[in-house]
Design an enzyme around this catalytic site. Structure first.
Site, PDB file in Angstrom:
ATOM      1  N   GLU A  39       0.828  -1.209   0.000  1.00  0.00           N
ATOM      2  CA  GLU A  39       0.000   0.000   0.000  1.00  0.00           C
ATOM      3  C   GLU A  39       0.859   1.255   0.000  1.00  0.00           C
ATOM      4  O   GLU A  39       2.001   1.224   0.457  1.00  0.00           O
ATOM      5  CB  GLU A  39      -0.894   0.015   1.241  1.00  0.00           C
ATOM      6  CG  GLU A  39      -1.784  -1.200   1.330  1.00  0.00           C
ATOM      7  CD  GLU A  39      -2.649  -1.203   2.579  1.00  0.00           C
ATOM      8  OE1 GLU A  39      -3.869  -1.274   2.430  1.00  0.00           O
ATOM      9  OE2 GLU A  39      -2.088  -1.115   3.685  1.00  0.00           O
ATOM     10  N   ASP A 212      -6.642  -3.283   9.738  1.00  0.00           N
ATOM     11  CA  ASP A 212      -6.119  -2.368   8.721  1.00  0.00           C
ATOM     12  C   ASP A 212      -6.390  -2.874   7.313  1.00  0.00           C
ATOM     13  O   ASP A 212      -5.720  -2.512   6.358  1.00  0.00           O
ATOM     14  CB  ASP A 212      -4.617  -2.163   8.921  1.00  0.00           C
ATOM     15  CG  ASP A 212      -3.862  -3.478   9.022  1.00  0.00           C
ATOM     16  OD1 ASP A 212      -4.474  -4.532   8.771  1.00  0.00           O
ATOM     17  OD2 ASP A 212      -2.678  -3.455   9.345  1.00  0.00           O
TER      18      ASP A 212
END
Lengths: 343, 343
Positions: A39, A212
């Site tokens: 990410e 997350d």
């Protein structure tokens, strides 16, 4: 850690979207060869710099390859030119700032006299949770639990620098006795929750660190519903955090709001509080500025001419010409500070 | 350049979204202190690697600081671990692959006997446009124009390695005589078009390279409407390219489709053709693989231990411990190849 906590609290309290453009995390998610994500987490201070962390989350790293679950690098760009000013390890700073974020949240949400810290999940992030909280609370003991007993047993050695007694215990005892509880697990998507929520102290404050990813949550819904839930950054927490399980109306003030007006958290003592920590780019910006300042003062790292520059900025082949030595400005102003772990 | 063109054509023709996850560019846009953008361009080969370019576009760089308008760096991540395998300059590769993309498009869209190349905008990107096209077409002369006459005059020196006559001429002559025309300007948002479109050869092929921001376009709408317009990557071109000016039904095959089935382009000879080049992450992946292979064979660059690793992957402070020397695997397998311009 103390500097990171203080700088983060200050940055959160002063946050102004007109001066800082914060983006939620985006990335690639994959299942093969192992489940994981890669990410990017960007934040820009308008007119000054952008900080972008690239972070990989690969739970198979630890057992399979002896690597941390979270590996990452942080880049710092000058937005007046596009120049990469610095590139640094992000693996250690991620652990550091995730601990600091829980400390800031706990300062506003937990009882100041919290003495028992419970940790569910005893990996790398748990170390900095314990470290950060030990800087703000009069902790007397740590109760820890991990689904892998040897991970729980190894934890005492990893936090020996704290000088606190550490006891590996069944999950129920962590839940029963903790004044502050941190969940920091690699629970699989859809496999949560990781605690029952039924044996908690009425005043417990929980830092839920592991959530997350879409579908990855650690806390039971009924606990979230009766607690004051404070996300770090609502747009991201609604997608990836414990807040995925809630409606917007069920969610309390964000970490930004707590830092600006602490009474928002204190008002709710008597029922559980939850910090929904998804990890935000602003935290990376804070920690990397702290660490880069130290790296520069200590002469750690090296300067590299990374971008292709030449005397004539309109000539992409200029660096190949015999006369195409680097211009003077590139030799001084436009190098990249590469702060490597080994140096 | 020949290798980059060939590799790009091959990669485009074989592109399969099940194996390669391509994202459109996202980024920060700013007006102060100078107008510019900082963007990230990610692409992942599933199960193998992700390539992410961070690219700054700052037109004030050239005059103000002697820096290229486009500065960038490219990172290559192993998606089985999250490890940063390589970090390289992206400034030169961006120019190289943007030229290669126009060459691939022109191979499918321009007349094979194109002899006159017109260039509108004579900055860094124009150099690699001319270079790439000279590798596929029997070019006899270059007609160039820039709104800054000294930039046009300096162009001949920058492409002297091509051995072709270069003439700086009024815009109208470029439009009248070009068989292939490339627009590669830093026209301001909302200030386009940069050519009139009224004097063009009926068979002209145009590589529109400069349009890469919402509102930034180089070609007049009536020209686009009567031409066959082929975007590199439609989702991005609709936001940032010449295709912003068109409805989806007015847009022809993409560069991917041309590479797979060349007759899609050849069928339309007799009316102008346009390659709407916004620049895609897949091109960065192709060029960086070509360049890294050469860098490795030539021993260019250095290996750095960038990420914080230690014997115990669960110990974020492990690297600080006296016994915490780097594990053997980190010394060999988990270094980052940093290919710096100076080395």
């Amino acid at each position: 850690m103390d500097e990171t906590i203080a700088a983060l609290e200050r940055t959160l309290a002063r946050f102004d979207p007109a001066h800082t453009e914060l983006r939620k995390r985006e990335g690639f998610q994959y299942q093969h060869p192992f489940p994981g994500v890669l990410e990017w987490m960007p934040v820009m201070e308008v007119g000054r710099q952008a900080v972008i962390k690239l972070v990989g989350y690969n739970p198979a790293n630890v057992e399979g390859r002896g690597l941390p679950t979270i590996l990452s690098t942080i880049s710092l760009y000058d937005v007046t030119t596009g120049h990469l000013r610095a590139l640094c390890d992000g693996t250690f700073p991620t652990a550091l700032r995730t601990g600091a974020a829980s400390a800031v949240a706990s300062r506003h949400l937990a009882r100041p006299d919290s003495r028992v810290l419970g940790l569910v999940g005893c990996g790398a992030q748990a170390v900095t949770q314990a470290h950060a909280l030990s800087r703000l609370f009069p902790l007397e003991r740590l109760l820890v639990h991990d689904r892998h007993p040897e991970t729980a047993r190894g934890f005492a050695r990893r936090v020996d620098f704290l000088g606190l007694p550490v006891e590996a215990v069944p999950l129920e005892r962590v839940e029963r006795e903790a004044d502050i509880l941190c969940t920091a697990t690699s629970v699989e998507v859809g496999a949560g929750p990781v605690i029952s929520g039924t044996h908690l102290q009425p005043h417990v404050h929980i830092n839920a660190v592991g959530s997350d990813l879409p579908g990855k949550t650690e806390l039971p819904l009924d606990l979230l519903r009766r607690a004051l839930v404070c996300p770090d950054y609502l747009p991201q927490a609604l997608v990836e955090g414990e807040c995925q399980q809630l409606q917007p109306g069920e969610i309390g003030p964000s970490l930004f709001e707590l830092a600006r007006a602490s009474e928002l958290g204190r008002r709710h003592h008597g029922r559980p509080t939850v910090f929904d920590s998804t990890g935000i780019a602003l935290e990376d910006q804070v920690v990397i500025e702290v660490l880069l300042t130290h790296a520069q003062n200590l002469g750690i790292g090296r300067l590299l001419q990374l971008e292709s520059l030449a005397d004539d900025p309109r000539d992409p082949y200029g660096f190949l010409r015999t006369e195409g030595v680097l211009p003077e400005a590139a030799r001084t102003d436009y190098r990249t500070q590469v702060t490597a772990c080994e140096s």
